[in-house]
Design a protein around this motif. Structure first.
Motif, PDB file in Angstrom:
ATOM      1  N   ALA A 154      30.655  22.569  26.720  1.00  0.00           N
ATOM      2  CA  ALA A 154      29.949  21.491  26.413  1.00  0.00           C
ATOM      3  C   ALA A 154      28.749  21.210  27.399  1.00  0.00           C
ATOM      4  CB  ALA A 154      30.456  20.237  25.394  1.00  0.00           C
ATOM      5  N   LEU A 155      29.157  21.327  28.522  1.00  0.00           N
ATOM      6  CA  LEU A 155      28.230  20.773  29.812  1.00  0.00           C
ATOM      7  C   LEU A 155      27.864  22.026  30.604  1.00  0.00           C
ATOM      8  CD1 LEU A 155      31.406  18.676  31.121  1.00  0.00           C
ATOM      9  CD2 LEU A 155      29.427  17.878  30.137  1.00  0.00           C
ATOM     10  N   GLY A 156      28.098  22.940  29.481  1.00  0.00           N
ATOM     11  CA  GLY A 156      26.853  24.238  30.787  1.00  0.00           C
ATOM     12  C   GLY A 156      28.206  24.612  31.453  1.00  0.00           C
ATOM     13  N   ILE A 157      29.355  25.028  32.304  1.00  0.00           N
ATOM     14  CA  ILE A 157      29.948  25.044  33.191  1.00  0.00           C
ATOM     15  C   ILE A 157      30.301  26.477  33.379  1.00  0.00           C
ATOM     16  CG2 ILE A 157      31.657  24.129  34.661  1.00  0.00           C
ATOM     17  CD1 ILE A 157      29.312  22.210  34.509  1.00  0.00           C
ATOM     18  N   ALA A 158      29.909  27.342  34.155  1.00  0.00           N
ATOM     19  CA  ALA A 158      29.912  28.448  34.372  1.00  0.00           C
ATOM     20  C   ALA A 158      31.511  28.894  34.982  1.00  0.00           C
ATOM     21  CB  ALA A 158      29.063  29.421  34.956  1.00  0.00           C
ATOM     22  N   HIS A 159      32.032  28.265  35.792  1.00  0.00           N
ATOM     23  CA  HIS A 159      32.587  28.878  36.237  1.00  0.00           C
ATOM     24  C   HIS A 159      34.635  28.302  36.101  1.00  0.00           C
ATOM     25  CE1 HIS A 159      29.768  30.948  38.809  1.00  0.00           C
ATOM     26  NE2 HIS A 159      29.442  30.122  38.946  1.00  0.00           N
ATOM     27  N   LEU A 160      34.962  28.739  35.072  1.00  0.00           N
ATOM     28  CA  LEU A 160      35.774  28.350  34.889  1.00  0.00           C
ATOM     29  C   LEU A 160      37.724  29.728  35.445  1.00  0.00           C
ATOM     30  CD1 LEU A 160      36.059  27.200  31.045  1.00  0.00           C
ATOM     31  CD2 LEU A 160      35.762  26.158  32.840  1.00  0.00           C
ATOM     32  N   CYS A 161      38.565  28.891  36.244  1.00  0.00           N
ATOM     33  CA  CYS A 161      39.224  29.315  36.181  1.00  0.00           C
ATOM     34  C   CYS A 161      40.685  29.013  36.334  1.00  0.00           C
ATOM     35  CB  CYS A 161      39.671  29.473  38.505  1.00  0.00           C
ATOM     36  SG  CYS A 161      37.963  29.982  38.966  1.00  0.00           S
ATOM     37  N   LEU A 162      40.850  29.362  35.286  1.00  0.00           N
ATOM     38  CA  LEU A 162      42.290  28.724  34.017  1.00  0.00           C
ATOM     39  C   LEU A 162      43.129  29.325  34.499  1.00  0.00           C
ATOM     40  CD1 LEU A 162      40.352  26.805  30.664  1.00  0.00           C
ATOM     41  CD2 LEU A 162      40.885  26.123  33.255  1.00  0.00           C
ATOM     42  N   GLY A 163      44.198  29.013  34.544  1.00  0.00           N
ATOM     43  CA  GLY A 163      45.559  29.694  34.318  1.00  0.00           C
ATOM     44  C   GLY A 163      46.531  30.060  36.093  1.00  0.00           C
ATOM     45  N   GLN A 164      45.593  29.440  37.422  1.00  0.00           N
ATOM     46  CA  GLN A 164      45.988  29.749  37.835  1.00  0.00           C
ATOM     47  C   GLN A 164      47.374  28.978  38.511  1.00  0.00           C
ATOM     48  OE1 GLN A 164      44.162  32.335  39.296  1.00  0.00           O
ATOM     49  NE2 GLN A 164      42.916  32.550  37.399  1.00  0.00           N
ATOM     50  N   SER A 165      48.041  29.568  39.402  1.00  0.00           N
ATOM     51  CA  SER A 165      48.914  28.605  39.741  1.00  0.00           C
ATOM     52  C   SER A 165      48.522  28.937  41.412  1.00  0.00           C
ATOM     53  CB  SER A 165      50.771  29.867  39.412  1.00  0.00           C
ATOM     54  OG  SER A 165      50.049  31.182  40.027  1.00  0.00           O
ATOM     55  N   ASP A 166      48.069  29.589  41.720  1.00  0.00           N
ATOM     56  CA  ASP A 166      47.765  29.638  43.159  1.00  0.00           C
ATOM     57  C   ASP A 166      46.797  28.937  43.617  1.00  0.00           C
ATOM     58  OD1 ASP A 166      46.324  29.929  45.897  1.00  0.00           O
ATOM     59  OD2 ASP A 166      48.055  31.704  46.371  1.00  0.00           O
ATOM     60  N   LYS A 167      45.535  27.762  43.634  1.00  0.00           N
ATOM     61  CA  LYS A 167      44.275  27.895  43.573  1.00  0.00           C
ATOM     62  C   LYS A 167      44.315  28.034  44.355  1.00  0.00           C
ATOM     63  CE  LYS A 167      45.856  23.201  40.547  1.00  0.00           C
ATOM     64  NZ  LYS A 167      45.859  22.284  40.035  1.00  0.00           N
ATOM     65  N   GLY A 168      44.377  28.407  45.672  1.00  0.00           N
ATOM     66  CA  GLY A 168      44.165  28.280  47.582  1.00  0.00           C
ATOM     67  C   GLY A 168      43.220  29.960  46.446  1.00  0.00           C
ATOM     68  N   ALA A 169      43.978  30.876  46.738  1.00  0.00           N
ATOM     69  CA  ALA A 169      43.597  31.864  45.887  1.00  0.00           C
ATOM     70  C   ALA A 169      42.680  31.822  45.313  1.00  0.00           C
ATOM     71  CB  ALA A 169      44.764  32.967  45.651  1.00  0.00           C
ATOM     72  N   ALA A 170      42.784  31.235  43.665  1.00  0.00           N
ATOM     73  CA  ALA A 170      41.593  31.009  43.022  1.00  0.00           C
ATOM     74  C   ALA A 170      40.401  31.189  43.578  1.00  0.00           C
ATOM     75  CB  ALA A 170      41.855  30.485  41.765  1.00  0.00           C
ATOM     76  N   LEU A 171      39.913  29.632  44.024  1.00  0.00           N
ATOM     77  CA  LEU A 171      38.758  29.356  45.209  1.00  0.00           C
ATOM     78  C   LEU A 171      38.413  30.257  46.382  1.00  0.00           C
ATOM     79  CD1 LEU A 171      36.864  26.813  45.170  1.00  0.00           C
ATOM     80  CD2 LEU A 171      38.414  26.201  47.470  1.00  0.00           C
ATOM     81  N   ALA A 172      39.004  30.894  46.509  1.00  0.00           N
ATOM     82  CA  ALA A 172      39.245  31.653  47.715  1.00  0.00           C
ATOM     83  C   ALA A 172      38.114  32.910  47.320  1.00  0.00           C
ATOM     84  CB  ALA A 172      39.851  32.871  48.885  1.00  0.00           C
TER      85      ALA A 172
END
Lengths: 182, 182, 182, 182
Positions: free
Chosen positions: A81-99
């Protein structure tokens, strides 16, 4: 780096270079409450002020992302609804997801901000050039953040972070003017 | 105009002429929380004190309206239960929505009050002769409002605004007497 | 024993020996709110910070249990997601429930902690060697507890208790290090 | 009569004679929030501490009643679970509802307590010999009440009122002893 609640020149300098702003969900975009029903259903409470902040970021040309350890259809609905394109869900390792996100978007650390509230956010928060903590974050997260918002998660902390970045980039006034009229 | 939390004579003068009171929904009639479920459902939390305030306004002959950028069946249900006739939902331009409502009802700016909490409310809030902000409104909204309530949105701020208008018009005592008995 | 909000040496000594940590649900893992629908459905609000605290306890080799007077599918779902094995729901006599759990697991009183918020928790809280109360517990519960958390139930009180036990056992730093990286 | 937050001897004298305790729902047994869904469904949030207070009143031989202007299946479910017999829902005139209840049960004004939070509660609150207001009641209700609780509605105010009555009647200690054990 000591946490502070008032943005100083060094903080504004760092915020001026941000091209990607990534946010944790539970405890940041929400107050940390997980509303669970007997049928396994889950509800989340987002704040309308935060939504406008994310939209202003996006419309100002900054990439906006959400990184969460949990899967959630409610998060998907709200971000769509907000037009946010980048969704990284179910990421137990958030550092790796951000990298990975930084690589995919070609962003350096100095171009990346991350906002979190708990220990699981520390790898992403220390990877990002600008780490931001909500007012009610875990003490260790507040300590490692470059900036701590005045408001708690789910109650406008995200909006504070969005306005800090926009202000540092000289874009906040034009956002305001859109609503103030001629 | 500086925001103040105590009504002064000028404020009461302005409130005395109000014939139309319009309210934003999220952050004003609610605390800004959007409760979202996995199935795309949305819940809103209204406060029972605010409901009685709106009914007292309506029964005192003041037109009551609700203006929101979002569509919401929950808002429709609640306002129907309170007998509120003027619902302007799905209005991305709240200033235009209020201007149309004023034309339709033949109300001047001096006869119109608007209560809001965020930047998107500024056009309507500055169009209305009496602009009111909730205690936890965005700083710019508080700054542009003629009056800031003591209570935050969704926790009695609307009731405060209703009683201010009724008091300024000398109608509050008769509302109270209805409940106090002979 | 007087309630205190700062852990002293005696408290840390007692926390160092804990092998079983049992928690009440309503008012401890939640803020005491029972969200009831017209169809008899019930929702509960858990806090994401508390969840991580329980997982850190479990992964540090401490048995984690939940004891509640009420039956709740939402509690079952949340505890399953956190890997909590010992669920004692529908227990009107929590003291008896804790006593049975201690026998089944071969735990002494000195090895057992219990966290509660209301009168019904007193038998279990006084049976356990380490009784902990949330900040907003009933005055009599606060009075009988060895320690009172700074945060209220459902808002991080459980996390505080988990970190106290881990700190007393010298395990908190290694929990932190897992997130801080090399 | 001036509102006070500390019970004095006169208040305890009055509370000692109470045989019927009646409570408003929205704003007293809840925090005033009406959780509405898109499908017209409504949820209410009760507090677990208040529930135990009502049960202790009932088990001590005091009649417990609930009077509300609204119909609510959630209220029916919660009160049934607590064993509360007297439900007066959908009562727009709460004074008349309380008067009828007093006649049906053969209670005098001196034997009756009523707890409320808003103007619609004033007729019942002034009819009862002991009128009690929640901390966040409307100023006029606080002014007309014999006692104002320290806690707001839905957050333990009802429990405070229950314990006041039980204490004044010398029954609180035996309630406590049931949980303290021998």
């Amino acid at each position: 780096m000591p946490a502070s609640s008032e943005p100083d020149d060094d903080l504004l300098d760092r915020a001026a270079g941000i091209r990607l702003a990534a946010f944790d969900v539970d405890g940041v975009l929400t107050d940390g409450g997980l509303i669970l029903g007997a049928d396994g259903s889950e509800h989340k409470v987002f704040h309308v002020h935060d939504g406008l902040g994310l939209v202003m970021l996006r419309e100002s040309g900054i990439q906006v992302a959400v990184i969460s350890a949990r899967e959630s259809r409610a998060v998907e609905e709200r971000m769509a609804a907000l037009g946010i394109a980048h969704l990284c869900l179910g990421q137990s390792d958030k550092g790796a997801a951000l990298a990975k996100l930084m690589r995919d978007l070609g962003m350096s650390r100095a171009q990346t901000a991350y906002m979190g509230d708990d220990l699981v956010d520390l790898p992403a928060l220390t990877l990002a050039g600008l780490g931001i903590a909500v007012a009610d974050a875990h003490p260790l997260v507040r300590e490692r953040a470059a900036w701590v918002t005045q408001k708690p998660g789910g109650r406008g902390a995200v909006r504070e972070a969005c306005e800090l970045i926009l202000k540092a980039q000289g874009k906040l006034e034009s956002c305001y003017r859109r609503f103030l009229g001629p």
